[in-house]
Design a protein around this motif. Structure first.
Motif, PDB file in Angstrom:
ATOM      1  N   MET A   1      14.344  -9.078 -23.579  1.00 22.45           N
ATOM      2  CA  MET A   1      15.431  -8.639 -24.417  1.00 22.45           C
ATOM      3  C   MET A   1      15.656  -7.125 -24.303  1.00 22.45           C
ATOM      4  SD  MET A   1      16.627 -11.321 -25.494  1.00 22.45           S
ATOM      5  CE  MET A   1      16.156 -13.003 -25.587  1.00 22.45           C
ATOM      6  N   ARG A   2      14.569  -6.404 -23.972  1.00 21.33           N
ATOM      7  CA  ARG A   2      14.745  -4.962 -23.756  1.00 21.33           C
ATOM      8  C   ARG A   2      15.686  -4.698 -22.591  1.00 21.33           C
ATOM      9  NH1 ARG A   2       8.662  -3.847 -23.835  1.00 21.33           N
ATOM     10  NH2 ARG A   2       9.093  -4.366 -21.693  1.00 21.33           N
ATOM     11  N   PHE A   3      15.561  -5.525 -21.557  1.00 21.53           N
ATOM     12  CA  PHE A   3      16.427  -5.384 -20.377  1.00 21.53           C
ATOM     13  C   PHE A   3      17.886  -5.514 -20.820  1.00 21.53           C
ATOM     14  CE2 PHE A   3      16.211  -6.674 -15.587  1.00 21.53           C
ATOM     15  CZ  PHE A   3      17.198  -5.775 -15.277  1.00 21.53           C
ATOM     16  N   SER A   4      18.190  -6.553 -21.565  1.00 21.99           N
ATOM     17  CA  SER A   4      19.544  -6.788 -22.053  1.00 21.99           C
ATOM     18  C   SER A   4      20.029  -5.614 -22.902  1.00 21.99           C
ATOM     19  CB  SER A   4      19.586  -8.086 -22.866  1.00 21.99           C
ATOM     20  OG  SER A   4      20.861  -8.306 -23.404  1.00 21.99           O
ATOM     21  N   ASP A   5      19.182  -5.134 -23.799  1.00 17.52           N
ATOM     22  CA  ASP A   5      19.554  -4.020 -24.677  1.00 17.52           C
ATOM     23  C   ASP A   5      19.851  -2.757 -23.877  1.00 17.52           C
ATOM     24  OD1 ASP A   5      19.190  -5.662 -26.892  1.00 17.52           O
ATOM     25  OD2 ASP A   5      17.177  -4.877 -27.331  1.00 17.52           O
ATOM     26  N   ARG A   6      19.012  -2.478 -22.892  1.00 19.32           N
ATOM     27  CA  ARG A   6      19.218  -1.258 -22.091  1.00 19.32           C
ATOM     28  C   ARG A   6      20.471  -1.358 -21.223  1.00 19.32           C
ATOM     29  NH1 ARG A   6      13.322   0.869 -20.803  1.00 19.32           N
ATOM     30  NH2 ARG A   6      12.638   1.056 -22.957  1.00 19.32           N
ATOM     31  N   LEU A   7      20.750  -2.547 -20.716  1.00 17.88           N
ATOM     32  CA  LEU A   7      21.987  -2.730 -19.957  1.00 17.88           C
ATOM     33  C   LEU A   7      23.196  -2.480 -20.847  1.00 17.88           C
ATOM     34  CD1 LEU A   7      21.126  -5.937 -17.907  1.00 17.88           C
ATOM     35  CD2 LEU A   7      21.380  -3.612 -17.011  1.00 17.88           C
ATOM     36  N   PHE A   8      23.155  -3.035 -22.055  1.00 22.68           N
ATOM     37  CA  PHE A   8      24.269  -2.873 -22.992  1.00 22.68           C
ATOM     38  C   PHE A   8      24.511  -1.399 -23.303  1.00 22.68           C
ATOM     39  CE2 PHE A   8      26.314  -3.011 -27.187  1.00 22.68           C
ATOM     40  CZ  PHE A   8      27.370  -3.854 -26.891  1.00 22.68           C
ATOM     41  N   GLU A   9      23.425  -0.638 -23.466  1.00 24.28           N
ATOM     42  CA  GLU A   9      23.547   0.803 -23.710  1.00 24.28           C
ATOM     43  C   GLU A   9      24.255   1.504 -22.563  1.00 24.28           C
ATOM     44  OE1 GLU A   9      19.501   2.006 -24.242  1.00 24.28           O
ATOM     45  OE2 GLU A   9      19.343   1.035 -26.206  1.00 24.28           O
ATOM     46  N   ARG A  10      24.148   0.944 -21.361  1.00 21.62           N
ATOM     47  CA  ARG A  10      24.772   1.535 -20.168  1.00 21.62           C
ATOM     48  C   ARG A  10      26.132   0.924 -19.860  1.00 21.62           C
ATOM     49  NH1 ARG A  10      21.106   3.416 -16.122  1.00 21.62           N
ATOM     50  NH2 ARG A  10      23.053   4.023 -15.130  1.00 21.62           N
ATOM     51  N   GLY A  11      26.605  -0.008 -20.736  1.00 21.36           N
ATOM     52  CA  GLY A  11      27.942  -0.572 -20.564  1.00 21.36           C
ATOM     53  C   GLY A  11      28.006  -1.882 -19.808  1.00 21.36           C
ATOM     54  N   VAL A  12      26.854  -2.531 -19.617  1.00 18.23           N
ATOM     55  CA  VAL A  12      26.822  -3.820 -18.915  1.00 18.23           C
ATOM     56  C   VAL A  12      26.353  -4.887 -19.896  1.00 18.23           C
ATOM     57  CG1 VAL A  12      25.747  -5.151 -17.049  1.00 18.23           C
ATOM     58  CG2 VAL A  12      26.361  -2.754 -16.683  1.00 18.23           C
ATOM     59  N   PHE A  13      27.156  -5.936 -20.076  1.00 17.42           N
ATOM     60  CA  PHE A  13      26.770  -7.021 -20.976  1.00 17.42           C
ATOM     61  C   PHE A  13      26.109  -8.124 -20.172  1.00 17.42           C
ATOM     62  CE2 PHE A  13      27.583 -11.000 -23.257  1.00 17.42           C
ATOM     63  CZ  PHE A  13      26.899 -10.712 -24.424  1.00 17.42           C
ATOM     64  N   ALA A  14      24.835  -8.343 -20.442  1.00 16.99           N
ATOM     65  CA  ALA A  14      24.071  -9.428 -19.837  1.00 16.99           C
ATOM     66  C   ALA A  14      23.165  -9.956 -20.944  1.00 16.99           C
ATOM     67  CB  ALA A  14      23.263  -8.937 -18.642  1.00 16.99           C
ATOM     68  N   GLN A  15      23.496 -11.097 -21.470  1.00 20.39           N
ATOM     69  CA  GLN A  15      22.778 -11.670 -22.612  1.00 20.39           C
ATOM     70  C   GLN A  15      21.363 -12.068 -22.235  1.00 20.39           C
ATOM     71  OE1 GLN A  15      24.038 -12.077 -25.855  1.00 20.39           O
ATOM     72  NE2 GLN A  15      21.903 -12.464 -26.239  1.00 20.39           N
ATOM     73  N   GLY A  16      20.389 -11.608 -23.004  1.00 17.30           N
ATOM     74  CA  GLY A  16      19.007 -12.016 -22.792  1.00 17.30           C
ATOM     75  C   GLY A  16      18.795 -13.431 -23.317  1.00 17.30           C
ATOM     76  N   ILE A  17      18.131 -14.263 -22.537  1.00 22.53           N
ATOM     77  CA  ILE A  17      17.827 -15.642 -22.922  1.00 22.53           C
ATOM     78  C   ILE A  17      16.308 -15.798 -22.895  1.00 22.53           C
ATOM     79  CG2 ILE A  17      18.225 -18.084 -22.415  1.00 22.53           C
ATOM     80  CD1 ILE A  17      20.817 -16.530 -22.940  1.00 22.53           C
ATOM     81  N   GLY A  18      15.728 -16.120 -24.031  1.00 15.54           N
ATOM     82  CA  GLY A  18      14.278 -16.237 -24.112  1.00 15.54           C
ATOM     83  C   GLY A  18      13.839 -17.525 -24.784  1.00 15.54           C
ATOM     84  N   TYR A  19      12.544 -17.627 -24.998  1.00 14.85           N
ATOM     85  CA  TYR A  19      11.940 -18.777 -25.657  1.00 14.85           C
ATOM     86  C   TYR A  19      12.514 -18.908 -27.062  1.00 14.85           C
ATOM     87  CZ  TYR A  19       8.380 -21.799 -27.620  1.00 14.85           C
ATOM     88  OH  TYR A  19       7.738 -22.837 -28.237  1.00 14.85           O
ATOM     89  N   PRO A  20      12.865 -20.073 -27.532  1.00 11.20           N
ATOM     90  CA  PRO A  20      12.602 -21.406 -27.007  1.00 11.20           C
ATOM     91  C   PRO A  20      13.726 -21.984 -26.142  1.00 11.20           C
ATOM     92  CG  PRO A  20      13.389 -21.651 -29.229  1.00 11.20           C
ATOM     93  CD  PRO A  20      13.352 -20.158 -28.926  1.00 11.20           C
ATOM     94  N   THR A  21      14.761 -21.189 -25.881  1.00  5.56           N
ATOM     95  CA  THR A  21      15.841 -21.699 -25.028  1.00  5.56           C
ATOM     96  C   THR A  21      15.347 -21.961 -23.614  1.00  5.56           C
ATOM     97  OG1 THR A  21      17.436 -20.489 -26.377  1.00  5.56           O
ATOM     98  CG2 THR A  21      18.193 -21.249 -24.225  1.00  5.56           C
ATOM     99  N   VAL A  22      14.465 -21.087 -23.131  1.00  6.50           N
ATOM    100  CA  VAL A  22      13.808 -21.286 -21.837  1.00  6.50           C
ATOM    101  C   VAL A  22      12.302 -21.233 -22.069  1.00  6.50           C
ATOM    102  CG1 VAL A  22      15.730 -20.354 -20.482  1.00  6.50           C
ATOM    103  CG2 VAL A  22      13.916 -18.829 -21.256  1.00  6.50           C
ATOM    104  N   ALA A  23      11.535 -21.709 -21.116  1.00  4.83           N
ATOM    105  CA  ALA A  23      10.079 -21.743 -21.253  1.00  4.83           C
ATOM    106  C   ALA A  23       9.504 -20.338 -21.444  1.00  4.83           C
ATOM    107  CB  ALA A  23       9.460 -22.387 -20.006  1.00  4.83           C
ATOM    108  N   LYS A  24       8.382 -20.254 -22.151  1.00  2.88           N
ATOM    109  CA  LYS A  24       7.699 -18.971 -22.311  1.00  2.88           C
ATOM    110  C   LYS A  24       7.405 -18.384 -20.941  1.00  2.88           C
ATOM    111  CE  LYS A  24       5.555 -19.713 -26.769  1.00  2.88           C
ATOM    112  NZ  LYS A  24       4.313 -19.817 -27.539  1.00  2.88           N
TER     113      LYS A  24
END
Length: 60
Positions: A1-24
């Protein structure tokens, strides 16, 4: 989720998808590319993805 947050700060929207939507341990980013994105938009996004990924140690 940090990756997604840092991208957003730079103007790129890429939604972070984590557990439980995907495996741990299998978190991922979801992006959407449309016909309205220019080559320049995509080049900029890829550059930022690489920079942020390297900063976080997930991209060599």
């Amino acid at each position: 989720m940090r990756f997604s947050d840092r991208l957003f700060e730079r103007g790129v929207f890429a939604q972070g998808i984590g557990y439980p939507t995907v495996a741990k341990g299998k978190a991922r980013l979801r992006t959407i590319v449309t016909a309205t994105h220019t080559d320049e938009d995509l080049d900029r996004a890829l550059s930022i993805l690489g920079e942020v990924g390297r900063t976080l140690g997930v991209v060599p």
